[in-house]
Write a protein that holds these residues in place. Structure first.
Motif, PDB file in Angstrom:
ATOM      1  N   THR A   3       0.841  -1.192   0.000  1.00 23.74           N
ATOM      2  CA  THR A   3       0.000   0.000   0.000  1.00 23.74           C
ATOM      3  C   THR A   3       0.874   1.240   0.000  1.00 23.74           C
ATOM      4  O   THR A   3       1.854   1.321   0.760  1.00 23.74           O
ATOM      5  CB  THR A   3      -0.930   0.034   1.226  1.00 23.74           C
ATOM      6  OG1 THR A   3      -1.801  -1.089   1.192  1.00 23.74           O
ATOM      7  CG2 THR A   3      -1.767   1.316   1.229  1.00 23.74           C
ATOM      8  N   ALA A  34      -3.548   4.997   7.551  1.00 23.08           N
ATOM      9  CA  ALA A  34      -2.599   3.943   7.891  1.00 23.08           C
ATOM     10  C   ALA A  34      -3.309   2.764   8.543  1.00 23.08           C
ATOM     11  O   ALA A  34      -2.987   1.599   8.281  1.00 23.08           O
ATOM     12  CB  ALA A  34      -1.515   4.496   8.815  1.00 23.08           C
ATOM     13  N   ARG A  35      -4.300   3.063   9.364  1.00 19.34           N
ATOM     14  CA  ARG A  35      -5.072   2.003  10.018  1.00 19.34           C
ATOM     15  C   ARG A  35      -5.837   1.186   8.973  1.00 19.34           C
ATOM     16  O   ARG A  35      -5.865  -0.054   9.041  1.00 19.34           O
ATOM     17  CB  ARG A  35      -6.038   2.612  11.032  1.00 19.34           C
ATOM     18  CG  ARG A  35      -6.805   1.607  11.870  1.00 19.34           C
ATOM     19  CD  ARG A  35      -7.764   2.333  12.802  1.00 19.34           C
ATOM     20  NE  ARG A  35      -7.072   3.325  13.613  1.00 19.34           N
ATOM     21  CZ  ARG A  35      -7.707   4.261  14.323  1.00 19.34           C
ATOM     22  NH1 ARG A  35      -9.036   4.331  14.295  1.00 19.34           N
ATOM     23  NH2 ARG A  35      -7.015   5.113  15.049  1.00 19.34           N
ATOM     24  N   GLN A  38      -3.355  -1.016   7.117  1.00 13.65           N
ATOM     25  CA  GLN A  38      -2.834  -2.125   7.905  1.00 13.65           C
ATOM     26  C   GLN A  38      -3.863  -3.237   8.069  1.00 13.65           C
ATOM     27  O   GLN A  38      -3.509  -4.399   8.268  1.00 13.65           O
ATOM     28  CB  GLN A  38      -2.361  -1.601   9.262  1.00 13.65           C
ATOM     29  CG  GLN A  38      -1.057  -0.806   9.135  1.00 13.65           C
ATOM     30  CD  GLN A  38      -0.791   0.142  10.291  1.00 13.65           C
ATOM     31  OE1 GLN A  38      -1.629   0.293  11.195  1.00 13.65           O
ATOM     32  NE2 GLN A  38       0.354   0.785  10.284  1.00 13.65           N
ATOM     33  N   GLY A  41      -3.252  -5.648   5.255  1.00 13.67           N
ATOM     34  CA  GLY A  41      -2.052  -6.466   5.377  1.00 13.67           C
ATOM     35  C   GLY A  41      -1.008  -6.066   4.356  1.00 13.67           C
ATOM     36  O   GLY A  41      -1.263  -5.285   3.440  1.00 13.67           O
ATOM     37  N   GLU A  43       2.993  -4.556   3.339  1.00 12.42           N
ATOM     38  CA  GLU A  43       3.781  -3.379   3.709  1.00 12.42           C
ATOM     39  C   GLU A  43       3.040  -2.095   3.334  1.00 12.42           C
ATOM     40  O   GLU A  43       2.345  -2.034   2.321  1.00 12.42           O
ATOM     41  CB  GLU A  43       5.136  -3.406   3.007  1.00 12.42           C
ATOM     42  CG  GLU A  43       6.033  -4.544   3.451  1.00 12.42           C
ATOM     43  CD  GLU A  43       7.375  -4.496   2.746  1.00 12.42           C
ATOM     44  OE1 GLU A  43       8.336  -3.960   3.326  1.00 12.42           O
ATOM     45  OE2 GLU A  43       7.452  -4.991   1.611  1.00 12.42           O
ATOM     46  N   VAL A  44       3.225  -1.074   4.156  1.00 12.46           N
ATOM     47  CA  VAL A  44       2.625   0.239   3.918  1.00 12.46           C
ATOM     48  C   VAL A  44       3.745   1.269   3.807  1.00 12.46           C
ATOM     49  O   VAL A  44       4.609   1.349   4.681  1.00 12.46           O
ATOM     50  CB  VAL A  44       1.664   0.631   5.055  1.00 12.46           C
ATOM     51  CG1 VAL A  44       1.019   1.986   4.760  1.00 12.46           C
ATOM     52  CG2 VAL A  44       0.596  -0.437   5.261  1.00 12.46           C
ATOM     53  N   LEU A  58       6.324   5.338   9.294  1.00 16.79           N
ATOM     54  CA  LEU A  58       6.202   4.386   8.193  1.00 16.79           C
ATOM     55  C   LEU A  58       7.329   4.654   7.206  1.00 16.79           C
ATOM     56  O   LEU A  58       7.798   5.802   7.087  1.00 16.79           O
ATOM     57  CB  LEU A  58       4.851   4.540   7.484  1.00 16.79           C
ATOM     58  CG  LEU A  58       3.604   4.028   8.216  1.00 16.79           C
ATOM     59  CD1 LEU A  58       2.350   4.421   7.448  1.00 16.79           C
ATOM     60  CD2 LEU A  58       3.670   2.515   8.403  1.00 16.79           C
TER      61      LEU A  58
END
Length: 272
Positions: A3, A34-35, A38, A41, A43-44, A58
Motif C-alpha cells: 500500500t 494507515a489504520r 494495515q 495487510g 507493507e505500507v 512508516l
C-alpha cells in the motif's frame, strides 16, 4: 500487496498539511489511512516529494521525478517493489472507509492492469484509490518519460476494471477548507439524497446555459453542492470568488442544506 499512501502534495489550496488534519473524531487523517491500510495487510509506505520528516512512523518512498505527481510516486514504488501489486490511496480521501477497500479487494481482477472505482459524478476511472497490478504500474516510468503526468489518463490507458462504489461519497476528496467542511459534514450528519432548486447568475448562467434547475444531490453544504456542479458542468469560477444564498439569505459555505432548499451562487459583479 503493497500500500502506498500519497502525502506528497503541497496542500496550497488547503493552506495546511492534509495528512495531519484531525478528523471529527480527533484522529489524524494519516493515522486513519494507515489504520485502513494495515487492515489489508502487507507493507505500507508513504509517498513524499522530498526528504522532510514523515508525519507517522512508516517507511518513505521519495519521488524520483520532481513535479511528476502521482505517476512519479507509482514509478518510485515500482522501482522499490518491482514484483508487488500496489494499492494507491490519496491522503485527501477523508470519507474512505473499510467497506470501500474491502469491496475493491473482493472484486479485484489480477488479470487486468488495474482495478479501480468509477467517479460518482462523471463515471470515469478514479486513479487515487486503485490497485495497480505489476503489469500496469510498470508502465508508469514510461509514461513519465513521455511527459504524461496525468494519473487519470494513465489509468484509463490501462483499460482497468472499473467498479461502482458501494458508498457513493467514499472517494469525495478535500483540497480546500470548504471541501473539507463538506466531508466533515458528511461524517457527522450522514449522507442523504435531497433535491434542491439552484439559481445561476451572470457568468455562471452563461456557462451553464440556463437560469435555474432542480438538482438531486448528496451534498450537505452549499460548498459541496457547488463543487458537484462545477465538476459535472465544468463551471468556470472557483468557490473563493462566489457567495452563496440559501432560501433568500446569504449563508456560509458550510451551512447545512435541506431537501427543497433554494440555493443561489452569486458571482462577483463585472467591473466591481
Amino acid at each position: 500487496m503493497t500500500t502506498l499512501i500519497l502525502i506528497g502534495g503541497k496542500s496550497q489550496r488547503m493552506g495546511r498539511d492534509k495528512a495531519t488534519i484531525e478528523r471529527p473524531d480527533g484522529v489524524r487523517q494519516i493515522d486513519w489511512l494507515a489504520r485502513l491500510a494495515q487492515l489489508i495487510g502487507g507493507e505500507v509506505f508513504l509517498s513524499m516529494r522530498d526528504d522532510s520528516a514523515p508525519p507517522i512512523d512508516l517507511p518513505v518512498v521519495a519521488d524520483q521525478v520532481a513535479g511528476g505527481g502521482p505517476l512519479a510516486a507509482l514509478a518510485a514504488i515500482h522501482a522499490k517493489k518491482p514484483d508487488s501489486p500496489v494499492l494507491v490511496i490519496s491522503c485527501d480521501l477523508f470519507l474512505l472507509d473499510e467497506t470501500t477497500l474491502a469491496h475493491l479487494f473482493a472484486h479485484r481482477d489480477p488479470t487486468r492492469h488495474a482495478t479501480c472505482f468509477a467517479n460518482r459524478i462523471d463515471g470515469r476511472a478514479e486513479p487515487l484509490c486503485t490497485i495497480y497490478e505489476v503489469s500496469g504500474i510498470s508502465k508508469a516510468a514510461e509514461a513519465l518519460g513521455r511527459g504524461d503526468h496525468c494519473a487519470r489518463h494513465f489509468l484509463e490507458a490501462l483499460n482497468p476494471l472499473v467498479l461502482a462504489l458501494p458508498h457513493a461519497e467514499a472517494l469525495d476528496n478535500a483540497n480546500t477548507p470548504q471541501e473539507l467542511a463538506e466531508c466533515f459534514a458528511k461524517l457527522q450528519h450522514g449522507v442523504t439524497t435531497k433535491v434542491v432548486h439552484v439559481l445561476y447568475f451572470a457568468k455562471l448562467r452563461e456557462s451553464r446555459g440556463l437560469d435555474e434547475e432542480r438538482v438531486e444531490t448528496i451534498a450537505c453544504t452549499p460548498a459541496g453542492l457547488y463543487e458537484e456542479l462545477r465538476f459535472l458542468h465544468r463551471l468556470p469560477l472557483e468557490i473563493g470568488s462566489l457567495r452563496a444564498a440559501r432560501n433568500g439569505d446569504f449563508c456560509e459555505w458550510d451551512e447545512l442544506i435541506s431537501d427543497g432548499d433554494e440555493i443561489v451562487f452569486i458571482p462577483p459583479v463585472a467591473g466591481g
